[in-house]
Design a protein around this motif. Structure first.
Motif, PDB file in Angstrom:
ATOM      1  N   GLN A 115       0.850  -1.226  -0.046  1.00 13.75           N
ATOM      2  CA  GLN A 115       0.098  -0.097  -0.124  1.00 13.75           C
ATOM      3  C   GLN A 115       0.938   1.041   0.111  1.00 13.75           C
ATOM      4  OE1 GLN A 115      -3.419  -0.447  -0.359  1.00 13.75           O
ATOM      5  NE2 GLN A 115      -3.441   1.986  -0.474  1.00 13.75           N
ATOM      6  N   THR A 135       2.088   1.632  -3.540  1.00 18.97           N
ATOM      7  CA  THR A 135       1.163   1.985  -4.615  1.00 18.97           C
ATOM      8  C   THR A 135       0.587   3.462  -4.258  1.00 18.97           C
ATOM      9  OG1 THR A 135       0.258  -0.366  -4.191  1.00 18.97           O
ATOM     10  CG2 THR A 135      -1.445   1.371  -5.088  1.00 18.97           C
ATOM     11  N   SER A 187      -3.865  -3.658  -5.734  1.00 17.83           N
ATOM     12  CA  SER A 187      -3.081  -2.790  -6.093  1.00 17.83           C
ATOM     13  C   SER A 187      -2.781  -2.037  -7.417  1.00 17.83           C
ATOM     14  CB  SER A 187      -1.467  -2.794  -5.626  1.00 17.83           C
ATOM     15  OG  SER A 187      -1.494  -2.607  -4.106  1.00 17.83           O
TER      16      SER A 187
END
Length: 307
Positions: free
Chosen positions: A60, A63, A89
């Protein structure tokens, strides 16, 4: 000793053309030393072009850094492995218009894990851009600042992204432009990409030149030619010292037993990480390091996209 923190390491390595990072399994993802935070900082420095070649992406932190780069006008392009093309993602990147190409192949992998920043620098290594690879597994990453090295990786990326060519070159005459580069500090960097550069042959040739030591950390080692080269040098007194990933060492066709049964000067061990020791590292004569995504297998050499 623990390695310096990436924030400290970024400063500590200031001016270095090759920066080297290692995962520290168990480290909090919020820690500035965490590899995802390091990569996010490099992404945040990117101003124009960001080409990402990711076997797998689910971090995350990374991303969000990619999405922020896209939002501020950076041209972002992504190549991924078909098996992971539906991860959240990847879908999040596609949702904002970031183009993603996958390899569309069965029986072979797009196994690269590299990023090209502004056609000026490259991140590469053994680490997938996943929470597991960065927080649990033992991995390495290299950040190399050099336009020629960046052009090599950008060329490979272009073949996959623009020409949809996986598993080779788009044309017989197509070449990686700078297979050997001498950096400003004198470091020599050689770039090889599977399958067209026959990486195993390059590894075997370097092993055959060894004079004192062959040290390695390897996730998967099933290539008979590489183990044969190591044992030939061991017969001539060259030290062979290695660590295998514990679960892969007992897999079919593993070369672990070939080395373990040889005796001195060969010593091999099994790793102690309850997850994975995911490195693909070879150090020859304490002078040459071979690193990247390339496991020592015939499929990595002849089928996969690797570096």
């Amino acid at each position: 000793h623990s390695p310096p923190s990436p924030q400290a390491a970024d400063s500590f390595q200031e001016g270095c053309l090759v920066r080297i990072y290692f995962t520290q399994p168990g480290l909090s993802a919020a820690d500035p030393r965490h590899p995802a935070q390091v990569i996010a900082r490099y992404i945040k420095q990117t101003q124009h072009y960001l080409d990402i070649c990711a076997h797998e992406l689910d971090s995350q932190i990374i991303t969000e850094a990619i999405l922020e780069a896209h939002k501020r006008g950076v041209r972002v392009r992504v190549v991924t492995e078909t098996a992971y093309a539906q991860e959240s993602s990847i879908r999040a990147l596609q949702a904002v218009g970031i183009p993603v190409i996958d390899d569309q192949r069965d029986g072979a992998l797009m196994h690269n894990k590299f990023i090209v920043f502004d056609n000026q620098a490259v991140w590469t290594g053994s680490m997938n851009f996943t929470d597991s690879c960065m927080s649990r597994n033992d991995n390495h990453g290299l950040y190399i600042t050099d336009k020629r090295v960046a052009e090599n990786y950008a060329t490979k990326f272009r073949w996959m992204f623009e020409e949809k060519k996986f598993g080779g070159t788009p044309a017989k005459e197509a070449k990686i432009p700078h297979p050997q580069v001498k950096l400003e500090d004198g470091t020599v960097v050689e770039n090889y990409f599977a399958p067209h550069d026959r990486i195993a042959e390059k590894i075997i040739a370097r092993i055959q030149q060894s004079q004192s030591s062959i040290h390695f950390l390897i996730f998967s080692f099933t290539h008979r030619g590489i183990v044969t080269a190591m044992l030939e040098r061991a017969k001539n007194g060259v030290e062979v010292l290695g660590v295998f990933e514990r679960r892969q060492a007992i897999a079919a066709h593993s070369m672990h037993q070939h080395l373990a049964s040889f005796g001195p000067p060969v010593r091999v061990y099994l790793d102690g990480n309850k997850y994975n020791m995911h490195h693909k590292l070879l150090i020859v004569d304490s002078k040459t390091t071979i690193a990247g995504s390339f496991n020592w297998s015939v499929s990595a050499d002849k089928d996969n996209d690797e570096n």
